[in-house]
Write a protein that holds these residues in place. Structure first.
Motif, mmCIF file in Angstrom:
data_model
loop_
_atom_site.group_PDB
_atom_site.id
_atom_site.type_symbol
_atom_site.label_atom_id
_atom_site.label_comp_id
_atom_site.label_asym_id
_atom_site.label_seq_id
_atom_site.Cartn_x
_atom_site.Cartn_y
_atom_site.Cartn_z
ATOM 1 N N LEU A 1 -7.786 -10.195 1.674
ATOM 2 C CA LEU A 1 -8.095 -9.668 2.151
ATOM 3 C C LEU A 1 -9.527 -9.355 2.084
ATOM 4 N N SER B 1 -7.274 8.978 11.218
ATOM 5 C CA SER B 1 -6.906 7.793 12.015
ATOM 6 C C SER B 1 -4.912 9.148 12.059
ATOM 7 N N LEU C 1 -5.149 1.699 16.296
ATOM 8 C CA LEU C 1 -6.486 2.507 16.389
ATOM 9 C C LEU C 1 -6.775 3.209 17.664
ATOM 10 N N CYS D 1 0.456 -0.529 0.126
ATOM 11 C CA CYS D 1 -0.282 0.191 -0.054
ATOM 12 C C CYS D 1 0.686 1.440 0.154
ATOM 13 N N SER E 1 -9.992 4.049 5.853
ATOM 14 C CA SER E 1 -11.267 3.140 6.354
ATOM 15 C C SER E 1 -11.873 3.604 7.381
HETATM 16 C C1 LIG Z 1 -3.375 -5.242 5.239
HETATM 17 C C2 LIG Z 1 -4.415 -4.152 6.256
HETATM 18 C C3 LIG Z 1 -5.146 -5.377 7.103
HETATM 19 C C4 LIG Z 1 -5.938 -5.117 7.599
HETATM 20 N N1 LIG Z 1 -6.823 -5.357 8.307
HETATM 21 C C5 LIG Z 1 -8.138 -4.579 9.234
HETATM 22 C C6 LIG Z 1 -8.954 -5.726 10.211
HETATM 23 O O1 LIG Z 1 -9.164 -6.656 10.048
HETATM 24 N N2 LIG Z 1 -10.040 -5.038 9.989
HETATM 25 C C7 LIG Z 1 -9.899 -3.083 10.555
HETATM 26 O O2 LIG Z 1 -11.139 -2.729 11.284
HETATM 27 N N3 LIG Z 1 -9.441 -2.697 9.494
HETATM 28 C C8 LIG Z 1 -8.314 -2.844 8.705
HETATM 29 N N4 LIG Z 1 -7.292 -2.692 8.561
HETATM 30 C C9 LIG Z 1 -7.314 -1.246 7.944
HETATM 31 C C10 LIG Z 1 -6.145 -0.453 8.933
HETATM 32 O O3 LIG Z 1 -7.310 -0.365 10.533
HETATM 33 C C11 LIG Z 1 -6.141 1.198 8.800
HETATM 34 O O4 LIG Z 1 -5.598 1.351 7.701
HETATM 35 C C12 LIG Z 1 -5.310 1.688 9.585
HETATM 36 O O5 LIG Z 1 -5.990 2.069 10.903
HETATM 37 C C13 LIG Z 1 -5.375 3.135 9.552
HETATM 38 O O6 LIG Z 1 -6.198 4.041 9.379
HETATM 39 P P1 LIG Z 1 -6.400 3.980 7.747
HETATM 40 O O7 LIG Z 1 -7.112 3.437 6.832
HETATM 41 O O8 LIG Z 1 -7.944 4.747 7.611
HETATM 42 O O9 LIG Z 1 -6.220 5.902 6.981
HETATM 43 C C14 LIG Z 1 -6.064 -3.371 7.627
HETATM 44 C C15 LIG Z 1 -4.905 -2.608 6.639
HETATM 45 C C16 LIG Z 1 -4.142 -3.430 6.143
HETATM 46 C C17 LIG Z 1 -3.735 -2.537 5.320
#
Ligand SMILES: Cc1cc2nc3c(=O)[nH]c(=O)nc-3n(C[C@H](O)[C@H](O)[C@H](O)COP(=O)(O)O)c2cc1C
Length: 326
Positions: free
Chosen positions: A298, A311, A192, A57, A111
């Motif tokens: 994923l 975040s 988180l 990413c 996210s």
């Molecule tokens: C490989 C990967 C696995 C992730 N797994 C989860 C997950 O199982 N549950 C979830 O809520 N978010 C998951 N995320 C999202 C991350 O928690 C999120 O990218 C991170 O907290 C940063 O927040 P943002 O995406 O809003 O910038 C995942 C992200 C990645 C790249």
């Protein structure tokens, strides 16, 4: 060429539990991305595939930002002639600005763990998302709410959520990455945050107590089902190989799809449980009729929702190694 600015965009990439498991170096128009194994997630990601997806990413953000600034980015995965394991990105001036829409989406992507509003995603937008995949070793399977297969996938998502929340080590690892207070957030700039998880800042003892008391296997399974049913589209990102470079490519594809979705006004969030629990991942692979070296890594839901709190990220100078490091 402002390499630090490009690293700023790479650092905005998503990562499992927001661990930000990367370091960068910048020398002579070459940026290297290193895995930071001090930030691995041994319980939920024992083989580090999610860590490498996160690096993918970051790599995708970096190449999109470079292209938007009129640079070509030649990528070399884990070259043998490097002292440390890394992805090497060699930049050169092309003068041709590309990917500007995706570049604009980088700081806007997030996210979004809210309930979505069930509004259908236009067919043309689904096609755009699938067509964004530029990695041969990655396959995307998309399901709308009308697809019958979705019921089996929902059952598997729930089964995996139950297994995870029954596992004390999983819950302990998750708790260790939740930033319950403003101080924890300010000190670490990762993980988180309470806000992102949808609850107020509270002392750690109280937050841990609430999570352990209320996040029970059955309640988590139901909550997850509700979130999924509020969504409009589910995508499984399938890796056609099981090595580091395949995982990095899967991260690149996911990131470019997420940025396209952001440009189209679509929210997205991970529901990765069936990919994280190996026994369930095997069932999901069998259900999808995948070959033995193909794996769903994923599970992402898409839909429409208001934005949620952002975040955190560590400042760029904390993720860049001192000049001269290779
Ligand atoms: C490989 C990967 C696995 C992730 N797994 C989860 C997950 O199982 N549950 C979830 O809520 N978010 C998951 N995320 C999202 C991350 O928690 C999120 O990218 C991170 O907290 C940063 O927040 P943002 O995406 O809003 O910038 C995942 C992200 C990645 C790249």
């Amino acid at each position: 060429m402002n390499l630090e600015e490009l690293i700023h965009y790479a650092n905005l990439a998503p990562s499992g539990h927001n661990t930000q498991p990367w370091k960068f170096s910048a020398n002579d128009n070459v940026i290297r991305i290193y895995p930071d194994f001090s930030r691995r997630l041994p319980v939920v990601d024992p083989d580090d595939h999610a860590l490498y997806i996160s690096l993918g990413c970051a790599l995708e953000n970096l190449t999109i930002a470079a292209n938007a600034k009129g640079l070509d980015a030649a990528v070399c995965y884990f070259p043998q002639d490097e002292e440390s394991e890394c992805i090497r990105v060699s930049l050169s001036v092309s003068g041709d600005r590309r990917c500007e829409d995706l570049f604009i989406a980088i700081p806007n992507r997030q996210s979004n763990r809210r309930q979505y509003d069930q509004k259908a995603v236009p067919e043309a937008h689904i096609r755009t998302l699938i067509a964004a995949n530029h990695c041969e070793s990655v396959q995307i399977s998309a399901f709308t709410m009308a697809d019958q297969e979705l019921e089996t996938i929902i059952d598997l998502v729930k089964e995996a959520a139950r297994i995870q929340f029954r596992d004390r080590e999983f819950v302990a690892e998750l708790l260790s990455w939740i930033r319950f207070t403003r101080k924890e957030l300010n000190d670490s700039q990762d993980g988180l945050t309470a806000e992102v998880m949808g609850f107020p800042f509270v002392p750690r003892w109280l937050g841990s107590f609430i999570l352990k008391t209320f996040a029970k296997p059955e309640s988590e399974a139901s909550k997850t089902e509700k979130l999924l049913r509020s969504s409009s589209l589910l995508m499984l990102f399938i890796s056609k190989g099981n090595e580091r470079r395949h995982w990095v490519d899967l991260g690149r594809t996911f990131q470019t799809v997420a940025l396209n979705a952001t440009s189209l006004g679509l929210a997205h969030a991970h529901l990765n449980m069936p990919c994280e629990v190996e026994s369930v991942r095997r069932k999901l692979s069998a259900f999808l009729g995948l070959k033995h070296d193909e794996q769903p890594l994923l599970t992402i839901r898409f839909g429409y929702a208001e934005a949620c709190p952002r975040s955190p990220r560590r400042p760029v100078d904390e993720v860049i190694l001192p000049t001269g490091t290779k």
